[in-house]
Design a protein around this motif. Structure first.
Motif, mmCIF file in Angstrom:
data_model
loop_
_atom_site.group_PDB
_atom_site.id
_atom_site.type_symbol
_atom_site.label_atom_id
_atom_site.label_comp_id
_atom_site.label_asym_id
_atom_site.label_seq_id
_atom_site.Cartn_x
_atom_site.Cartn_y
_atom_site.Cartn_z
ATOM 1 N N ALA A 41 0.789 -1.230 0.000
ATOM 2 C CA ALA A 41 0.000 0.000 0.000
ATOM 3 C C ALA A 41 0.821 1.280 0.000
ATOM 4 C CB ALA A 41 -0.948 0.008 1.197
ATOM 5 N N ARG A 42 1.960 1.285 0.692
ATOM 6 C CA ARG A 42 2.777 2.500 0.784
ATOM 7 C C ARG A 42 4.163 2.165 1.294
ATOM 8 N NH1 ARG A 42 -1.114 5.058 5.274
ATOM 9 N NH2 ARG A 42 -0.113 4.281 7.137
ATOM 10 N N PRO A 43 5.058 3.153 1.360
ATOM 11 C CA PRO A 43 6.426 2.877 1.817
ATOM 12 C C PRO A 43 6.467 2.406 3.267
ATOM 13 C CG PRO A 43 6.285 5.072 0.822
ATOM 14 C CD PRO A 43 4.888 4.553 0.959
ATOM 15 N N LEU A 44 7.500 1.673 3.586
ATOM 16 C CA LEU A 44 7.731 1.217 4.955
ATOM 17 C C LEU A 44 8.423 2.351 5.719
ATOM 18 C CD1 LEU A 44 8.996 -2.355 4.057
ATOM 19 C CD2 LEU A 44 6.780 -1.768 5.049
ATOM 20 N N ASP A 45 7.623 3.224 6.328
ATOM 21 C CA ASP A 45 8.135 4.361 7.088
ATOM 22 C C ASP A 45 7.804 4.191 8.563
ATOM 23 O OD1 ASP A 45 9.223 5.755 4.880
ATOM 24 O OD2 ASP A 45 7.270 6.652 4.417
ATOM 25 N N ASP A 46 8.652 4.755 9.434
ATOM 26 C CA ASP A 46 8.447 4.695 10.886
ATOM 27 C C ASP A 46 7.002 4.991 11.269
ATOM 28 O OD1 ASP A 46 11.126 4.197 11.407
ATOM 29 O OD2 ASP A 46 11.572 6.212 12.109
ATOM 30 N N GLY A 47 6.457 4.145 12.129
ATOM 31 C CA GLY A 47 5.158 4.417 12.719
ATOM 32 C C GLY A 47 3.955 4.149 11.839
ATOM 33 N N THR A 48 4.155 3.659 10.625
ATOM 34 C CA THR A 48 3.025 3.383 9.736
ATOM 35 C C THR A 48 2.635 1.912 9.809
ATOM 36 O OG1 THR A 48 4.433 2.922 7.829
ATOM 37 C CG2 THR A 48 3.704 5.192 8.109
ATOM 38 N N THR A 49 1.420 1.634 9.417
ATOM 39 C CA THR A 49 0.989 0.259 9.193
ATOM 40 C C THR A 49 0.729 0.143 7.695
ATOM 41 O OG1 THR A 49 0.029 0.012 11.387
ATOM 42 C CG2 THR A 49 -0.749 -1.504 9.687
ATOM 43 N N VAL A 50 1.463 -0.751 7.065
ATOM 44 C CA VAL A 50 1.399 -0.931 5.620
ATOM 45 C C VAL A 50 0.742 -2.276 5.339
ATOM 46 C CG1 VAL A 50 2.779 -1.139 3.514
ATOM 47 C CG2 VAL A 50 3.495 0.438 5.321
ATOM 48 N N LEU A 51 -0.210 -2.296 4.425
ATOM 49 C CA LEU A 51 -0.869 -3.549 4.062
ATOM 50 C C LEU A 51 -0.153 -4.196 2.894
ATOM 51 C CD1 LEU A 51 -4.619 -2.504 4.317
ATOM 52 C CD2 LEU A 51 -3.181 -3.616 6.042
ATOM 53 N N GLN A 69 8.126 -0.315 12.879
ATOM 54 C CA GLN A 69 8.622 0.208 14.145
ATOM 55 C C GLN A 69 9.794 1.169 13.971
ATOM 56 O OE1 GLN A 69 9.588 -3.439 16.167
ATOM 57 N NE2 GLN A 69 7.484 -3.749 16.847
ATOM 58 N N LYS A 70 10.717 0.812 13.073
ATOM 59 C CA LYS A 70 11.916 1.641 12.928
ATOM 60 C C LYS A 70 12.503 1.459 11.537
ATOM 61 C CE LYS A 70 16.344 2.697 15.100
ATOM 62 N NZ LYS A 70 17.247 2.398 16.207
ATOM 63 N N VAL A 71 12.902 2.582 10.939
ATOM 64 C CA VAL A 71 13.574 2.554 9.637
ATOM 65 C C VAL A 71 14.792 3.460 9.723
ATOM 66 C CG1 VAL A 71 13.374 3.104 7.181
ATOM 67 C CG2 VAL A 71 11.411 2.140 8.399
ATOM 68 N N VAL A 72 15.934 2.928 9.352
ATOM 69 C CA VAL A 72 17.158 3.711 9.210
ATOM 70 C C VAL A 72 17.595 3.512 7.766
ATOM 71 C CG1 VAL A 72 19.531 4.078 9.993
ATOM 72 C CG2 VAL A 72 17.783 3.316 11.629
ATOM 73 N N LYS A 75 20.066 0.964 6.091
ATOM 74 C CA LYS A 75 20.619 0.130 7.168
ATOM 75 C C LYS A 75 19.617 -0.861 7.749
ATOM 76 C CE LYS A 75 23.996 3.483 8.660
ATOM 77 N NZ LYS A 75 25.325 3.159 8.964
ATOM 78 N N LEU A 76 18.388 -0.399 8.031
ATOM 79 C CA LEU A 76 17.491 -1.213 8.850
ATOM 80 C C LEU A 76 16.026 -0.929 8.547
ATOM 81 C CD1 LEU A 76 17.190 -3.010 11.546
ATOM 82 C CD2 LEU A 76 16.877 -0.802 12.672
ATOM 83 N N ILE A 77 15.217 -1.998 8.529
ATOM 84 C CA ILE A 77 13.757 -1.904 8.562
ATOM 85 C C ILE A 77 13.298 -2.924 9.605
ATOM 86 C CG2 ILE A 77 11.586 -2.248 7.333
ATOM 87 C CD1 ILE A 77 13.094 -1.516 4.726
ATOM 88 N N ARG A 78 12.581 -2.445 10.629
ATOM 89 C CA ARG A 78 12.051 -3.345 11.668
ATOM 90 C C ARG A 78 10.541 -3.156 11.730
ATOM 91 N NH1 ARG A 78 13.915 -1.457 16.623
ATOM 92 N NH2 ARG A 78 15.934 -2.332 16.118
ATOM 93 N N PHE A 79 9.817 -4.283 11.733
ATOM 94 C CA PHE A 79 8.362 -4.227 11.859
ATOM 95 C C PHE A 79 7.858 -5.446 12.612
ATOM 96 C CE2 PHE A 79 9.049 -6.315 7.713
ATOM 97 C CZ PHE A 79 8.225 -7.422 7.798
ATOM 98 N N MET A 107 15.119 -6.429 9.169
ATOM 99 C CA MET A 107 15.893 -6.558 7.934
ATOM 100 C C MET A 107 17.051 -5.579 8.028
ATOM 101 S SD MET A 107 12.706 -6.425 5.312
ATOM 102 C CE MET A 107 13.195 -7.573 4.062
ATOM 103 N N SER A 108 18.273 -6.095 7.901
ATOM 104 C CA SER A 108 19.434 -5.205 7.919
ATOM 105 C C SER A 108 20.129 -5.264 6.562
ATOM 106 C CB SER A 108 20.400 -5.575 9.045
ATOM 107 O OG SER A 108 20.901 -6.876 8.872
#
Length: 165
Positions: A41-51, A69-72, A75-79, A107-108
Protein backbone atom coordinates in the motif's frame (compact mmCIF):
# COMPACT_ATOMS: atom_id res chain seq x y z
CA UNK A 1 9.16 -29.25 23.60
CA UNK A 2 11.65 -27.18 25.57
CA UNK A 3 10.39 -23.70 26.50
CA UNK A 4 12.41 -21.38 24.21
CA UNK A 5 11.47 -18.47 22.01
CA UNK A 6 11.75 -19.54 18.38
CA UNK A 7 13.50 -17.29 15.88
CA UNK A 8 15.69 -17.55 12.79
CA UNK A 9 18.08 -15.60 10.55
CA UNK A 10 18.36 -15.82 6.76
CA UNK A 11 20.73 -13.85 4.57
CA UNK A 12 21.37 -13.16 0.90
CA UNK A 13 24.21 -11.32 -0.82
CA UNK A 14 22.99 -9.07 -3.63
CA UNK A 15 25.24 -7.70 -6.36
CA UNK A 16 23.92 -4.12 -6.10
CA UNK A 17 24.79 -1.05 -3.99
CA UNK A 18 23.09 -0.77 -0.60
CA UNK A 19 20.92 2.21 -1.61
CA UNK A 20 19.38 0.21 -4.50
CA UNK A 21 18.77 -2.84 -2.33
CA UNK A 22 17.20 -0.81 0.48
CA UNK A 23 14.99 1.09 -1.98
CA UNK A 24 13.75 -2.17 -3.52
CA UNK A 25 12.33 -3.13 -0.11
CA UNK A 26 11.23 0.32 1.11
CA UNK A 27 9.59 1.50 -2.15
CA UNK A 28 6.12 -0.10 -2.52
CA UNK A 29 6.19 -0.08 -6.33
CA UNK A 30 9.49 -1.98 -6.44
CA UNK A 31 8.56 -4.32 -3.56
CA UNK A 32 5.30 -5.19 -5.32
CA UNK A 33 7.30 -6.20 -8.41
CA UNK A 34 8.72 -9.28 -6.69
CA UNK A 35 7.22 -9.99 -3.23
CA UNK A 36 3.68 -9.14 -2.09
CA UNK A 37 1.92 -10.46 -5.18
CA UNK A 38 -1.16 -8.32 -4.57
CA UNK A 39 0.86 -5.21 -3.82
CA UNK A 40 2.08 -3.01 -1.02
CA UNK A 41 0.00 0.00 0.00
CA UNK A 42 2.78 2.50 0.78
CA UNK A 43 6.43 2.88 1.82
CA UNK A 44 7.73 1.22 4.95
CA UNK A 45 8.13 4.36 7.09
CA UNK A 46 8.45 4.70 10.89
CA UNK A 47 5.16 4.42 12.72
CA UNK A 48 3.02 3.38 9.74
CA UNK A 49 0.99 0.26 9.19
CA UNK A 50 1.40 -0.93 5.62
CA UNK A 51 -0.87 -3.55 4.06
CA UNK A 52 0.84 -6.25 2.04
CA UNK A 53 -1.50 -8.34 -0.08
CA UNK A 54 -0.72 -11.79 -1.40
CA UNK A 55 -3.03 -13.06 -4.15
CA UNK A 56 -1.12 -16.21 -5.00
CA UNK A 57 -2.59 -18.40 -2.22
CA UNK A 58 -5.10 -20.33 -4.31
CA UNK A 59 -8.30 -18.31 -4.68
CA UNK A 60 -7.69 -16.38 -1.46
CA UNK A 61 -6.27 -12.91 -0.97
CA UNK A 62 -4.18 -12.70 2.17
CA UNK A 63 -3.71 -9.25 3.70
CA UNK A 64 -0.82 -8.83 6.12
CA UNK A 65 -0.72 -5.60 8.17
CA UNK A 66 2.95 -4.68 8.60
CA UNK A 67 3.43 -2.42 11.66
CA UNK A 68 6.64 -0.49 10.98
CA UNK A 69 8.62 0.21 14.14
CA UNK A 70 11.92 1.64 12.93
CA UNK A 71 13.57 2.55 9.64
CA UNK A 72 17.16 3.71 9.21
CA UNK A 73 17.76 4.49 5.54
CA UNK A 74 20.12 2.00 3.86
CA UNK A 75 20.62 0.13 7.17
CA UNK A 76 17.49 -1.21 8.85
CA UNK A 77 13.76 -1.90 8.56
CA UNK A 78 12.05 -3.34 11.67
CA UNK A 79 8.36 -4.23 11.86
CA UNK A 80 5.97 -6.51 13.65
CA UNK A 81 3.12 -8.55 12.25
CA UNK A 82 0.78 -11.27 13.35
CA UNK A 83 2.42 -14.61 14.06
CA UNK A 84 1.19 -17.56 12.09
CA UNK A 85 1.15 -21.01 13.64
CA UNK A 86 1.22 -23.95 11.26
CA UNK A 87 2.34 -24.45 7.70
CA UNK A 88 1.00 -22.94 4.46
CA UNK A 89 -0.34 -25.69 2.18
CA UNK A 90 0.73 -25.11 -1.45
CA UNK A 91 -1.79 -27.62 -2.80
CA UNK A 92 -4.89 -26.19 -1.14
CA UNK A 93 -3.78 -22.63 -0.46
CA UNK A 94 -4.79 -23.02 3.18
CA UNK A 95 -3.38 -20.35 5.46
CA UNK A 96 -1.86 -21.13 8.88
CA UNK A 97 -3.78 -20.12 12.00
CA UNK A 98 -3.12 -16.82 13.72
CA UNK A 99 -1.12 -17.25 16.89
CA UNK A 100 -2.81 -14.27 18.53
CA UNK A 101 0.50 -12.44 19.01
CA UNK A 102 3.07 -10.62 16.89
CA UNK A 103 6.55 -11.56 15.77
CA UNK A 104 9.21 -8.97 14.96
CA UNK A 105 11.03 -8.90 11.62
CA UNK A 106 14.34 -7.05 11.36
CA UNK A 107 15.89 -6.56 7.93
CA UNK A 108 19.43 -5.20 7.92
CA UNK A 109 21.36 -3.96 4.90
CA UNK A 110 25.16 -4.10 5.06
CA UNK A 111 27.29 -2.73 2.23
CA UNK A 112 30.12 -5.20 1.59
CA UNK A 113 31.67 -2.91 -1.00
CA UNK A 114 30.38 -0.34 -3.53
CA UNK A 115 28.54 -3.02 -5.56
CA UNK A 116 27.51 -5.69 -3.03
CA UNK A 117 25.04 -5.72 -0.15
CA UNK A 118 24.35 -8.36 2.49
CA UNK A 119 20.68 -8.52 3.47
CA UNK A 120 19.93 -10.27 6.77
CA UNK A 121 16.40 -11.01 7.91
CA UNK A 122 15.75 -12.05 11.51
CA UNK A 123 12.28 -12.98 12.72
CA UNK A 124 11.02 -14.10 16.11
CA UNK A 125 9.73 -14.89 18.63
CA UNK A 126 7.17 -17.64 18.18
CA UNK A 127 5.82 -19.55 21.13
CA UNK A 128 7.50 -22.87 21.69
CA UNK A 129 4.56 -24.99 20.64
CA UNK A 130 4.27 -27.36 17.71
CA UNK A 131 2.26 -24.71 15.83
CA UNK A 132 4.84 -22.04 16.66
CA UNK A 133 7.64 -24.29 15.43
CA UNK A 134 5.80 -24.94 12.15
CA UNK A 135 5.01 -21.24 11.77
CA UNK A 136 8.65 -20.29 12.25
CA UNK A 137 9.72 -22.89 9.68
CA UNK A 138 7.14 -21.58 7.21
CA UNK A 139 8.25 -17.98 7.63
CA UNK A 140 11.91 -18.98 7.41
CA UNK A 141 11.07 -20.56 4.06
CA UNK A 142 9.12 -17.44 3.05
CA UNK A 143 11.93 -15.00 3.94
CA UNK A 144 14.49 -17.18 2.16
CA UNK A 145 12.25 -17.05 -0.90
CA UNK A 146 11.84 -13.28 -0.52
CA UNK A 147 15.64 -12.80 -0.42
CA UNK A 148 16.04 -14.83 -3.58
CA UNK A 149 13.20 -12.95 -5.27
CA UNK A 150 14.86 -9.64 -4.30
CA UNK A 151 18.15 -10.88 -5.78
CA UNK A 152 16.50 -12.04 -9.04
CA UNK A 153 14.58 -8.76 -9.35
CA UNK A 154 17.58 -6.49 -8.77
CA UNK A 155 20.24 -8.47 -10.59
CA UNK A 156 18.17 -9.83 -13.50
CA UNK A 157 14.91 -7.84 -13.62
CA UNK A 158 12.67 -10.89 -13.19
CA UNK A 159 9.81 -11.76 -10.84
CA UNK A 160 10.87 -15.10 -9.36
CA UNK A 161 7.74 -15.30 -7.17
CA UNK A 162 5.29 -15.40 -10.08
CA UNK A 163 3.96 -18.94 -10.41
CA UNK A 164 5.76 -20.21 -7.30
CA UNK A 165 2.62 -20.67 -5.20
Amino acid sequence: MQNVDLSFTVQTKIQKPVNEVFDAVHNPKKLSSYFPSGGSARPLDDGTTVLWEFNDAGDKIVTAPVKVQKVVRNKLIRFSWEASEGLFDLKTGSIPDSGGYDTVVEMSFEPLNAKETLVKIVEGKWRSTQGGLQGSYGNCQGWTHMGLCLKAYLEHGINLRKGSF
